[in-house]
Design a protein around this motif. Structure first.
Motif, PDB file in Angstrom:
ATOM      1  N   UNK A 176       8.054 -28.231 -16.173  1.00  0.00           N
ATOM      2  CA  UNK A 176       7.296 -27.378 -15.245  1.00  0.00           C
ATOM      3  C   UNK A 176       7.062 -25.974 -15.802  1.00  0.00           C
ATOM      4  N   UNK A 177       5.931 -25.420 -15.368  1.00  0.00           N
ATOM      5  CA  UNK A 177       5.600 -24.027 -15.679  1.00  0.00           C
ATOM      6  C   UNK A 177       5.606 -23.225 -14.380  1.00  0.00           C
ATOM      7  N   UNK A 178       6.235 -22.055 -14.435  1.00  0.00           N
ATOM      8  CA  UNK A 178       6.068 -21.062 -13.368  1.00  0.00           C
ATOM      9  C   UNK A 178       5.413 -19.865 -14.040  1.00  0.00           C
ATOM     10  N   UNK A 179       4.216 -19.515 -13.603  1.00  0.00           N
ATOM     11  CA  UNK A 179       3.463 -18.427 -14.247  1.00  0.00           C
ATOM     12  C   UNK A 179       3.087 -17.380 -13.194  1.00  0.00           C
ATOM     13  N   UNK A 180       3.569 -16.152 -13.409  1.00  0.00           N
ATOM     14  CA  UNK A 180       3.203 -15.059 -12.495  1.00  0.00           C
ATOM     15  C   UNK A 180       1.911 -14.430 -13.017  1.00  0.00           C
ATOM     16  N   UNK A 181       0.920 -14.329 -12.169  1.00  0.00           N
ATOM     17  CA  UNK A 181      -0.345 -13.702 -12.584  1.00  0.00           C
ATOM     18  C   UNK A 181      -0.542 -12.401 -11.818  1.00  0.00           C
ATOM     19  N   UNK A 182      -0.736 -11.327 -12.602  1.00  0.00           N
ATOM     20  CA  UNK A 182      -1.017 -10.012 -12.009  1.00  0.00           C
ATOM     21  C   UNK A 182      -2.502  -9.763 -12.258  1.00  0.00           C
ATOM     22  N   UNK A 183      -3.310  -9.795 -11.209  1.00  0.00           N
ATOM     23  CA  UNK A 183      -4.762  -9.732 -11.374  1.00  0.00           C
ATOM     24  C   UNK A 183      -5.184  -8.510 -12.191  1.00  0.00           C
ATOM     25  N   UNK A 184      -4.586  -7.360 -11.908  1.00  0.00           N
ATOM     26  CA  UNK A 184      -5.022  -6.128 -12.574  1.00  0.00           C
ATOM     27  C   UNK A 184      -4.713  -6.098 -14.072  1.00  0.00           C
ATOM     28  N   UNK A 185      -3.746  -6.875 -14.515  1.00  0.00           N
ATOM     29  CA  UNK A 185      -3.460  -6.914 -15.958  1.00  0.00           C
ATOM     30  C   UNK A 185      -4.510  -7.721 -16.691  1.00  0.00           C
ATOM     31  N   UNK A 186      -5.243  -8.538 -15.950  1.00  0.00           N
ATOM     32  CA  UNK A 186      -6.209  -9.416 -16.616  1.00  0.00           C
ATOM     33  C   UNK A 186      -7.596  -8.792 -16.634  1.00  0.00           C
ATOM     34  N   UNK A 187      -8.067  -8.331 -15.476  1.00  0.00           N
ATOM     35  CA  UNK A 187      -9.399  -7.715 -15.438  1.00  0.00           C
ATOM     36  C   UNK A 187      -9.511  -6.872 -14.158  1.00  0.00           C
ATOM     37  N   UNK A 188      -9.594  -5.551 -14.339  1.00  0.00           N
ATOM     38  CA  UNK A 188      -9.651  -4.665 -13.159  1.00  0.00           C
ATOM     39  C   UNK A 188     -11.018  -4.705 -12.485  1.00  0.00           C
ATOM     40  N   UNK A 189     -12.031  -5.225 -13.184  1.00  0.00           N
ATOM     41  CA  UNK A 189     -13.386  -5.184 -12.626  1.00  0.00           C
ATOM     42  C   UNK A 189     -13.668  -6.393 -11.729  1.00  0.00           C
ATOM     43  N   UNK A 190     -12.795  -7.417 -11.760  1.00  0.00           N
ATOM     44  CA  UNK A 190     -13.087  -8.652 -11.011  1.00  0.00           C
ATOM     45  C   UNK A 190     -12.201  -8.782  -9.779  1.00  0.00           C
ATOM     46  N   UNK A 191     -12.676  -9.556  -8.818  1.00  0.00           N
ATOM     47  CA  UNK A 191     -11.890  -9.839  -7.621  1.00  0.00           C
ATOM     48  C   UNK A 191     -10.668 -10.680  -8.006  1.00  0.00           C
ATOM     49  N   UNK A 192      -9.487 -10.373  -7.452  1.00  0.00           N
ATOM     50  CA  UNK A 192      -8.294 -11.158  -7.793  1.00  0.00           C
ATOM     51  C   UNK A 192      -8.502 -12.677  -7.648  1.00  0.00           C
ATOM     52  N   UNK A 193      -9.162 -13.108  -6.578  1.00  0.00           N
ATOM     53  CA  UNK A 193      -9.332 -14.562  -6.357  1.00  0.00           C
ATOM     54  C   UNK A 193     -10.085 -15.221  -7.506  1.00  0.00           C
ATOM     55  N   UNK A 194     -11.078 -14.488  -8.015  1.00  0.00           N
ATOM     56  CA  UNK A 194     -11.876 -15.013  -9.121  1.00  0.00           C
ATOM     57  C   UNK A 194     -10.994 -15.158 -10.380  1.00  0.00           C
ATOM     58  N   UNK A 195     -10.119 -14.162 -10.578  1.00  0.00           N
ATOM     59  CA  UNK A 195      -9.218 -14.192 -11.735  1.00  0.00           C
ATOM     60  C   UNK A 195      -8.237 -15.363 -11.632  1.00  0.00           C
ATOM     61  N   UNK A 196      -7.641 -15.550 -10.447  1.00  0.00           N
ATOM     62  CA  UNK A 196      -6.666 -16.638 -10.286  1.00  0.00           C
ATOM     63  C   UNK A 196      -7.319 -17.979 -10.598  1.00  0.00           C
ATOM     64  N   UNK A 197      -8.581 -18.131 -10.088  1.00  0.00           N
ATOM     65  CA  UNK A 197      -9.293 -19.400 -10.268  1.00  0.00           C
ATOM     66  C   UNK A 197      -9.506 -19.669 -11.767  1.00  0.00           C
TER      67      UNK A 197
END
Ligand code: SAM
Length: 232
Positions: A176-197
């Protein structure tokens, strides 16, 4: 401070709920290193066992459990590769859960926080501290064995790729993988939901069956925890 009235195991192995006199409920784990805390958390003695309170505002795994994570992949004896160990807050609770027969390979690349992590590992023989960059997992191959669980919390824009690369080297099939995603570390210009998807799609195309995506608000704003099974 309010007294404990009961402690009982949740539906997840070695993860407990602690009820206080004032009606509040917190998570806790059985302390593998009795008499010692790690980040100022409360030690609780109940029925001759010492527990440590597990603060969901300090640990994303605790936040995910409070927010409805349905299953925990951690068992007694699990082998865990933990990327982004920091000073060992969550590592210490994972170490409690897998008990002395388990192993937590705790990878962290900041020498400053590794010093604190070493202090935690000194009292916990199942924690192996590895000062290394998770982007280059082949560099720690002599230290790490095949693992049941890969835990990733490195707050890097390419962390889904880093997680997948580490999985291809160390995660057992059906692990199993447990992965914490911090939306702002990935792309501050995009909506968090879009990043998670998008991150979930990356995992799916790299051999993961994504089981659950848990929003960590209010414990961590604009963060999710992803639980996925590795099909290889
Ligand atoms: N998981 C920790 C906990 O719950 O106690 C908190 C982790 S903190 C959000 C992220 C950590 O990842 C930082 O300590 C940072 O130095 C580390 N990190 C970031 N990129 C890394 C990399 N490429 N390799 C190893 N560690 C990394």
């Amino acid at each position: 401070m309010s007294e404990v009235v009961s402690i009982y195991e949740t539906n997840m192995l070695n993860i407990f709920r602690c009820e206080f006199e004032d009606g509040t409920v917190r998570l806790c784990t059985k302390n593998l290193s009795p008499g010692h805390n790690v980040y100022g958390e409360r030690l609780i003695r109940y029925n001759k066992i010492e527990y440590r309170e597990w603060n969901a505002f300090r640990s994303k795994l605790a936040g995910a459990i409070m927010k409805g994570l349905k299953e925990s992949p951690l068992s007694v004896g699990s082998r865990v590769l933990y990327l982004g160990a920091a000073s060992g807050t969550t590592v210490s609770h994972v170490s409690d859960i897998v008990e002395a027969s388990g192993k937590v390979y705790a990878v962290e690349f900041s020498p400053r926080v590794v010093r604190e992590l070493i202090m935690v590992a000194q009292r916990r023989p199942n924690v192996i501290t590895i000062l290394a960059d998770a982007r280059f997992p082949q560099r720690f191959r002599t230290l790490v064995e095949a693992v049941d669980v890969l835990y990733v919390d490195i707050a890097q824009p390419d962390q889904a790729e880093i997680a997948s690369y580490n999985a291809s080297l160390y995660l057992k099939k059906e692990g199993h993988l447990l992965l914490a995603i911090k939306a702002r570390s990935i792309d501050v210009t995009k909506e968090p939901e879009e990043i998670y998807k998008r991150e979930v799609e990356k995992l799916s195309s790299n051999g993961f069956d994504v089981r659950q995506v848990v929003n960590l608000d209010p414990y961590d704003k604009d963060h999710v925890m992803v639980l996925a099974k590795y099909e290889g």
